[in-house]
Write a protein that holds these residues in place. Structure first.
Motif, PDB file in Angstrom:
ATOM      1  N   ARG B 303      -5.049   6.080  -0.951  1.00 53.95           N
ATOM      2  CA  ARG B 303      -6.210   5.183  -0.938  1.00 53.95           C
ATOM      3  C   ARG B 303      -5.733   3.748  -0.904  1.00 53.95           C
ATOM      4  O   ARG B 303      -4.753   3.374  -1.537  1.00 53.95           O
ATOM      5  CB  ARG B 303      -7.094   5.460  -2.147  1.00 53.95           C
ATOM      6  N   VAL B 304      -6.466   2.943  -0.165  1.00 49.69           N
ATOM      7  CA  VAL B 304      -5.997   1.610   0.199  1.00 49.69           C
ATOM      8  C   VAL B 304      -6.579   0.554  -0.741  1.00 49.69           C
ATOM      9  O   VAL B 304      -7.799   0.489  -0.903  1.00 49.69           O
ATOM     10  CB  VAL B 304      -6.397   1.284   1.652  1.00 49.69           C
ATOM     11  N   PRO B 305      -5.731  -0.250  -1.354  1.00 52.55           N
ATOM     12  CA  PRO B 305      -6.236  -1.342  -2.189  1.00 52.55           C
ATOM     13  C   PRO B 305      -6.752  -2.483  -1.317  1.00 52.55           C
ATOM     14  O   PRO B 305      -6.209  -2.742  -0.243  1.00 52.55           O
ATOM     15  CB  PRO B 305      -4.998  -1.780  -2.968  1.00 52.55           C
ATOM     16  N   PRO B 334      -0.132   2.901   1.776  1.00 52.54           N
ATOM     17  CA  PRO B 334      -0.855   1.673   1.454  1.00 52.54           C
ATOM     18  C   PRO B 334       0.021   0.709   0.662  1.00 52.54           C
ATOM     19  O   PRO B 334       0.794   1.141  -0.193  1.00 52.54           O
ATOM     20  CB  PRO B 334      -2.028   2.159   0.596  1.00 52.54           C
ATOM     21  N   ILE B 335      -0.104  -0.579   0.962  1.00 52.16           N
ATOM     22  CA  ILE B 335       0.621  -1.615   0.221  1.00 52.16           C
ATOM     23  C   ILE B 335      -0.361  -2.727  -0.141  1.00 52.16           C
ATOM     24  O   ILE B 335      -1.439  -2.845   0.448  1.00 52.16           O
ATOM     25  CB  ILE B 335       1.788  -2.220   1.040  1.00 52.16           C
ATOM     26  N   ALA B 336       0.053  -3.538  -1.124  1.00 52.12           N
ATOM     27  CA  ALA B 336      -0.782  -4.671  -1.518  1.00 52.12           C
ATOM     28  C   ALA B 336       0.095  -5.791  -2.035  1.00 52.12           C
ATOM     29  O   ALA B 336       1.210  -5.562  -2.518  1.00 52.12           O
ATOM     30  CB  ALA B 336      -1.779  -4.258  -2.593  1.00 52.12           C
ATOM     31  N   ILE B 337      -0.417  -7.002  -1.919  1.00 54.52           N
ATOM     32  CA  ILE B 337       0.124  -8.139  -2.653  1.00 54.52           C
ATOM     33  C   ILE B 337      -0.874  -8.422  -3.771  1.00 54.52           C
ATOM     34  O   ILE B 337      -2.086  -8.366  -3.558  1.00 54.52           O
ATOM     35  CB  ILE B 337       0.316  -9.381  -1.749  1.00 54.52           C
ATOM     36  N   ALA B 338      -0.358  -8.682  -4.974  1.00 52.43           N
ATOM     37  CA  ALA B 338      -1.239  -8.913  -6.115  1.00 52.43           C
ATOM     38  C   ALA B 338      -0.634  -9.963  -7.033  1.00 52.43           C
ATOM     39  O   ALA B 338       0.588 -10.105  -7.106  1.00 52.43           O
ATOM     40  CB  ALA B 338      -1.434  -7.613  -6.893  1.00 52.43           C
ATOM     41  N   TYR B 339      -1.516 -10.709  -7.694  1.00 57.12           N
ATOM     42  CA  TYR B 339      -1.073 -11.548  -8.807  1.00 57.12           C
ATOM     43  C   TYR B 339      -1.155 -10.700 -10.060  1.00 57.12           C
ATOM     44  O   TYR B 339      -2.213 -10.141 -10.364  1.00 57.12           O
ATOM     45  CB  TYR B 339      -1.995 -12.761  -8.966  1.00 57.12           C
ATOM     46  N   VAL B 340      -0.018 -10.581 -10.794  1.00 62.93           N
ATOM     47  CA  VAL B 340      -0.055  -9.841 -12.059  1.00 62.93           C
ATOM     48  C   VAL B 340       0.569 -10.689 -13.159  1.00 62.93           C
ATOM     49  O   VAL B 340       1.399 -11.568 -12.903  1.00 62.93           O
ATOM     50  CB  VAL B 340       0.675  -8.473 -11.971  1.00 62.93           C
ATOM     51  N   ASP B 341       0.161 -10.405 -14.414  1.00 62.42           N
ATOM     52  CA  ASP B 341       0.716 -11.109 -15.565  1.00 62.42           C
ATOM     53  C   ASP B 341       2.236 -10.942 -15.575  1.00 62.42           C
ATOM     54  O   ASP B 341       2.750  -9.848 -15.309  1.00 62.42           O
ATOM     55  CB  ASP B 341       0.116 -10.551 -16.866  1.00 62.42           C
TER      56      ASP B 341
END
Lengths: 126, 375
Positions: B303-305, B334-341
């Motif tokens: 499943r795609v973020p 599926p891949i994603a770029i995310a801002y994480v703590d």
């Protein structure tokens, strides 16, 4: 000439429905819908035995750019799902009316607004 | 009162796209090709052979005059007056409080001539800001959006394709450099830049020459497997290459330091610049309390973020947010770029999930980029 097979009927959510054989119809999405989605990469189908209702979401189709709900065009009970399309979602793009079918349903109720092939062609523009 | 939305602008290549049967999309007020056929095939062509893009929606702004370099040093966060003629630089323009207004590529075309290339969605904002900021300098800011069509050839076969159409010294043209030349008889600024993670070129030409150049490139590229490519695959290509997209990884709410791109801010350049004070504070703060970090996420499932989906840890606690996501043709997942703590940003951090419409799907934290070409 229309690309939408004459023997099928269509919903305004761009699903197609085959004529019932022994009370069971096949459901898929149209070529128009598959083109609009782009490459389909993930398909979530209802499960065998699930009750589906016309116009209600019963699964998901994910493409590169978006995720869309899959709607059932009729009321009924799911009798079979296409495992091939789960394994290879690109079948939805390459053969939407054939190998890219999604599920089979024992029809218990039909909405009144299903379209003929010609009506759907006029509705969708192709 | 209601106002009708303005009709989308069409590029000089509009008729070509329609003849090719492109699926068009509205992008920042422009009617642009989204894809011509399968976006996955287009993506794979750029990775494997070559792809041809119409990027005429990008916003060109020319700055000329004896103080053009100084004006840009003041207006932007980079040290543009130090840029050698014929070279290009990735930089940003920030607000006085340090927020990113846009990310830019600036080409130095001459001793007293620069060209800024802004994102289509921000072109007017950048034009207005640069015009205002340059007013006390001996420099002229010119809106050149209608002056150029932009055609990109990207992919490992792009040098061979372009060489067959130009006498320009492509071997001597480094990455992030540009030189004036002639391609297929058409005067062009030939730049070795791109947004795909592959070797490639961007050709700035007169809109009147765009169609002839596109056709010449199509013919020359045919034996090399060149295919026309839409914006859909441009997005997955840049995502795999870990390149930020304005409106996703970059916004006015973030400073370059928040985005992990503090290196573009040149505090040691002479003179003041817009945002200096706020950015100095942002740099100190980023050092003391690391902000959320941009990381890569790779799916274990299918499943795609999508942008805006929460990134969570056990118990459903939100530790970040996806900024871009897509099925990766190169990785097949599926891949994603995310801002994480920051405490959850290290590659291999266990227990990280993306909340995909209520279902917590396991994701692996990886370092960016997802894809790096072999040189």
């Amino acid at each position: 000439m229309s690309i939408n097979p004459q023997e099928l009927r269509y919903s305004k959510e761009h699903e197609w429905l085959s004529s019932a054989e022994d009370g069971i119809s096949t459901v898929g999405i149209t070529s128009h819908a598959a083109d609009a989605l782009g490459d389909v990469v993930f398909v979530q189908l209802p499960e065998v035995g699930d009750t589906v209702s016309a116009g209600e979401s019963c699964g998901e189709l994910e493409s590169t750019k978006s995720v869309s709900d899959l709607y059932s065009p009729v009321d009924g009970e799911v009798t079979e799902v296409n495992e091939d399309v789960v394994t290879d979602p690109s079948l939805v793009n390459s053969a939407p009316f054939e190998g890219g079918w999604l599920f089979r349903v024992r029809v218990t109720g039909e909405p009144e607004d299903l379209l003929s092939a010609d009506e759907y062609t006029a509705f969708s523009g192709n | 009162m209601t106002t009708a939305p303005a009709a989308p602008r069409r590029t000089a290549l509009d008729a070509v796209h329609r003849a090719l049967g492109a699926t068009m999309t509205d992008f920042a007020g422009w009617d642009m090709p989204l894809r011509y056929g399968s976006e996955r095939d287009e993506h794979n062509a750029v990775r494997g052979t070559a792809g041809l893009f119409d990027l005429s929606h990008m916003g060109e702004i020319t700055v000329t005059g004896p103080q053009a370099g100084e004006a840009l040093d003041f207006a932007l966060v980079g040290h543009l007056s130090a840029l050698a003629v014929g070279r290009a630089r990735y930089t940003m323009i920030c607000t006085a409080d340090g927020g990113i207004l846009d990310d830019l590529i600036v080409y130095r075309l001459g001793e007293a001539e620069f060209m800024i290339v802004a994102n289509a969605s921000n072109a007017q904002v950048v034009l207005d800001a640069v015009t205002d900021r340059a007013k006390d300098f001996d420099a002229e800011v010119r809106d050149d959006r209608d002056g150029y069509a932009l055609i990109a050839v990207q992919g490992p076969q792009s040098p061979a394709i372009l060489k067959s159409l130009t006498d320009a010294d492509l071997d001597g043209l480094k990455y992030y450099a540009g030189l004036p030349g002639t391609v297929a008889g058409v005067p062009a600024l030939i730049a070795r830049t791109g947004y795909t993670g592959e070797d490639g070129f961007e050709l700035f030409v007169s809109p009147a020459d765009a169609e002839a150049l596109w056709q010449a490139l199509t013919e020359a590229g045919q034996p090399y497997g060149l295919v026309p490519c839409g914006l859909s695959c441009r997005d997955t290509l840049r995502l795999e290459a870990g390149m930020p997209l304005y409106g996703h990884e970059l916004t006015t709410a973030l400073t370059p330091f928040d985005a992990g791109l503090g290196r573009v801010v040149k505090f040691d350049k002479p003179g003041d610049f817009i945002g200096r004070q706020a950015l100095e504070q942002a740099a100190v703060q980023a050092e003391a309390t690391p902000p959320r970090k941009l990381v890569g996420l790779v799916a274990e499932g299918r499943r795609v973020p999508r942008a805006g989906y929460p990134v969570t840890v056990e118990g459903g606690r939100v530790i970040g947010e996806v900024t871009s996501g897509a099925p990766s043709p190169t990785l097949g997942k599926p891949i994603a770029i995310a801002y994480v703590d920051a405490p959850h940003a290290a590659p291999g951090t266990p227990g990280v999930s993306v909340d995909i419409r209520g279902s917590h799907e396991p994701y692996q934290v990886v370092a960016l980029p997802f894809y790096k070409r072999q040189r």
